[in-house]
Scaffold this motif. Structure first.
Motif, PDB file in Angstrom:
ATOM      1  N   HIS A 108       0.844  -1.200   0.000  1.00 50.96           N
ATOM      2  CA  HIS A 108       0.000   0.000   0.000  1.00 50.96           C
ATOM      3  C   HIS A 108       0.877   1.246   0.000  1.00 50.96           C
ATOM      4  O   HIS A 108       0.539   2.255  -0.612  1.00 50.96           O
ATOM      5  CB  HIS A 108      -0.913  -0.017   1.222  1.00 50.96           C
ATOM      6  CG  HIS A 108      -1.843   1.152   1.313  1.00 50.96           C
ATOM      7  ND1 HIS A 108      -2.894   1.341   0.442  1.00 50.96           N
ATOM      8  CD2 HIS A 108      -1.863   2.199   2.171  1.00 50.96           C
ATOM      9  CE1 HIS A 108      -3.532   2.455   0.762  1.00 50.96           C
ATOM     10  NE2 HIS A 108      -2.923   2.999   1.805  1.00 50.96           N
ATOM     11  N   ALA A 109       1.981   1.145   0.698  1.00 56.00           N
ATOM     12  CA  ALA A 109       3.032   2.171   0.717  1.00 56.00           C
ATOM     13  C   ALA A 109       4.342   1.450   0.986  1.00 56.00           C
ATOM     14  O   ALA A 109       4.353   0.367   1.588  1.00 56.00           O
ATOM     15  CB  ALA A 109       2.748   3.221   1.792  1.00 56.00           C
ATOM     16  N   PRO A 110       5.472   2.022   0.558  1.00 60.38           N
ATOM     17  CA  PRO A 110       6.752   1.304   0.701  1.00 60.38           C
ATOM     18  C   PRO A 110       7.127   1.000   2.135  1.00 60.38           C
ATOM     19  O   PRO A 110       7.734  -0.034   2.421  1.00 60.38           O
ATOM     20  CB  PRO A 110       7.768   2.257   0.060  1.00 60.38           C
ATOM     21  CG  PRO A 110       6.972   3.165  -0.804  1.00 60.38           C
ATOM     22  CD  PRO A 110       5.626   3.291  -0.166  1.00 60.38           C
ATOM     23  N   GLY A 111       6.791   1.912   3.046  1.00 53.57           N
ATOM     24  CA  GLY A 111       7.142   1.728   4.444  1.00 53.57           C
ATOM     25  C   GLY A 111       5.982   1.310   5.313  1.00 53.57           C
ATOM     26  O   GLY A 111       6.030   1.478   6.538  1.00 53.57           O
ATOM     27  N   ALA A 112       4.939   0.758   4.717  1.00 55.61           N
ATOM     28  CA  ALA A 112       3.783   0.332   5.505  1.00 55.61           C
ATOM     29  C   ALA A 112       4.188  -0.742   6.503  1.00 55.61           C
ATOM     30  O   ALA A 112       4.974  -1.642   6.196  1.00 55.61           O
ATOM     31  CB  ALA A 112       2.684  -0.193   4.594  1.00 55.61           C
ATOM     32  N   ILE A 113       3.647  -0.635   7.702  1.00 51.24           N
ATOM     33  CA  ILE A 113       3.882  -1.634   8.734  1.00 51.24           C
ATOM     34  C   ILE A 113       2.558  -2.022   9.385  1.00 51.24           C
ATOM     35  O   ILE A 113       1.570  -1.285   9.337  1.00 51.24           O
ATOM     36  CB  ILE A 113       4.873  -1.148   9.826  1.00 51.24           C
ATOM     37  CG1 ILE A 113       4.329   0.074  10.594  1.00 51.24           C
ATOM     38  CG2 ILE A 113       6.228  -0.830   9.211  1.00 51.24           C
ATOM     39  CD1 ILE A 113       3.774  -0.228  11.962  1.00 51.24           C
ATOM     40  N   CYS A 114       2.545  -3.213   9.971  1.00 46.57           N
ATOM     41  CA  CYS A 114       1.477  -3.638  10.863  1.00 46.57           C
ATOM     42  C   CYS A 114       2.087  -3.880  12.231  1.00 46.57           C
ATOM     43  O   CYS A 114       3.303  -4.057  12.359  1.00 46.57           O
ATOM     44  CB  CYS A 114       0.807  -4.914  10.356  1.00 46.57           C
ATOM     45  SG  CYS A 114       0.007  -4.760   8.742  1.00 46.57           S
ATOM     46  N   LEU A 115       1.269  -3.921  13.241  1.00 50.61           N
ATOM     47  CA  LEU A 115       1.716  -4.183  14.607  1.00 50.61           C
ATOM     48  C   LEU A 115       0.950  -5.376  15.148  1.00 50.61           C
ATOM     49  O   LEU A 115      -0.288  -5.376  15.166  1.00 50.61           O
ATOM     50  CB  LEU A 115       1.465  -2.965  15.496  1.00 50.61           C
ATOM     51  CG  LEU A 115       2.273  -1.710  15.170  1.00 50.61           C
ATOM     52  CD1 LEU A 115       1.653  -0.497  15.852  1.00 50.61           C
ATOM     53  CD2 LEU A 115       3.724  -1.871  15.591  1.00 50.61           C
ATOM     54  N   TYR A 116       1.689  -6.388  15.603  1.00 46.43           N
ATOM     55  CA  TYR A 116       1.071  -7.599  16.117  1.00 46.43           C
ATOM     56  C   TYR A 116       1.249  -7.660  17.624  1.00 46.43           C
ATOM     57  O   TYR A 116       2.372  -7.577  18.139  1.00 46.43           O
ATOM     58  CB  TYR A 116       1.701  -8.825  15.463  1.00 46.43           C
ATOM     59  CG  TYR A 116       1.181 -10.148  15.980  1.00 46.43           C
ATOM     60  CD1 TYR A 116      -0.182 -10.373  16.139  1.00 46.43           C
ATOM     61  CD2 TYR A 116       2.067 -11.173  16.307  1.00 46.43           C
ATOM     62  CE1 TYR A 116      -0.654 -11.583  16.615  1.00 46.43           C
ATOM     63  CE2 TYR A 116       1.602 -12.399  16.770  1.00 46.43           C
ATOM     64  CZ  TYR A 116       0.237 -12.598  16.925  1.00 46.43           C
ATOM     65  OH  TYR A 116      -0.232 -13.799  17.394  1.00 46.43           O
ATOM     66  N   ALA A 117       0.127  -7.776  18.331  1.00 45.46           N
ATOM     67  CA  ALA A 117       0.127  -7.861  19.793  1.00 45.46           C
ATOM     68  C   ALA A 117      -0.477  -9.195  20.203  1.00 45.46           C
ATOM     69  O   ALA A 117      -1.693  -9.303  20.415  1.00 45.46           O
ATOM     70  CB  ALA A 117      -0.661  -6.701  20.395  1.00 45.46           C
ATOM     71  N   PRO A 118       0.329 -10.257  20.308  1.00 45.25           N
ATOM     72  CA  PRO A 118      -0.231 -11.576  20.617  1.00 45.25           C
ATOM     73  C   PRO A 118      -0.968 -11.629  21.942  1.00 45.25           C
ATOM     74  O   PRO A 118      -1.952 -12.362  22.080  1.00 45.25           O
ATOM     75  CB  PRO A 118       0.992 -12.499  20.600  1.00 45.25           C
ATOM     76  CG  PRO A 118       2.182 -11.607  20.695  1.00 45.25           C
ATOM     77  CD  PRO A 118       1.790 -10.310  20.080  1.00 45.25           C
ATOM     78  N   ALA A 119      -0.534 -10.857  22.933  1.00 40.60           N
ATOM     79  CA  ALA A 119      -1.202 -10.882  24.236  1.00 40.60           C
ATOM     80  C   ALA A 119      -2.631 -10.360  24.152  1.00 40.60           C
ATOM     81  O   ALA A 119      -3.469 -10.689  24.998  1.00 40.60           O
ATOM     82  CB  ALA A 119      -0.404 -10.068  25.249  1.00 40.60           C
TER      83      ALA A 119
END
Length: 209
Positions: A128-139
């Motif tokens: 979607h963008a070159p620096g796109a990130i997601c954040l995963y919070a397993p807890a």
């Protein structure tokens, strides 16, 4: 209070490639009654400060640098003294909105950010963008997907700095590997789950979503 997830919806505009559209954005607040992080400071710094309710803001985390996700970030940083975090591949997009003020620190794939005892793992998910990130919070059984994954499919890839094949690779390689019960908290619209979206990968590819 145990750590939890808060949602604030703010309204404004998204502008790119000469067009402007009205949008509603999800601003996600993760924390407890003492401290929190904000994921995507969209449109309204005053509303975000009010939603924080006096908690210490540890960071403003940008899932990507389209203007509707970052337009309130500098004002929120000024109000709270908190740093703005962005993946460096999105600096060209950031500078289109904030040419005089750079982010304070870089996000990198695999980095772990901790707030209120909860670990948020940075997943670099370009497309979607070159620096796109997601954040995963397993807890929290939670993924904060920005505009990489929505209820019903991937984020848009028809504008500058985006690429359909890349976003599919990001989703397939980084997101669909997560547990199916993981709740996907999106940048716009309603939540979904990894399990609900995983069966549609071939449909997305066939449709060139």
């Amino acid at each position: 209070m145990a750590a939890g997830i808060g949602r604030l919806v703010t309204s404004g505009t998204f502008s790119l490639d000469g067009g402007t559209w009205d949008v509603d954005n999800n601003v996600w607040i993760v924390g407890d009654d003492r401290e929190a992080v904000v994921i995507d400071a969209a449109h309204d710094a005053d509303a975000i400060v009010a939603a924080l309710g006096g908690r210490t803001l540890r960071a403003i985390i940008c899932t990507h640098a389209h203007n509707d996700h970052i337009d309130a970030a500098p004002a929120l940083a000024d109000r709270t003294g908190s740093p703005i975090l962005l993946h460096p591949d999105d600096l060209p997009l950031w500078k289109q909105t904030h040419s005089e003020r750079l982010p304070d620190a870089e996000l990198v794939d695999g980095q772990i950010l901790t707030v209120a005892g909860v670990d948020l793992t940075v997943l670099h998910t370009p497309g979607h963008a070159p620096g796109a990130i997601c954040l995963y919070a397993p807890a929290l059984d939670a993924l904060f997907s920005g505009d990489t994954l929505f209820a019903g499919g991937p984020g848009a890839t028809g504008r500058s700095y985006s690429h359909f094949g890349t976003i599919i690779e990001s989703i397939q390689g980084k997101l669909l590997a997560l547990p199916g019960e993981t709740v996907v908290h999106t940048g716009h619209g309603e939540t979904t789950t990894i399990g609900a979206e995983a069966p549609h990968l071939k449909e997305w590819i066939d449709r060139g979503f």
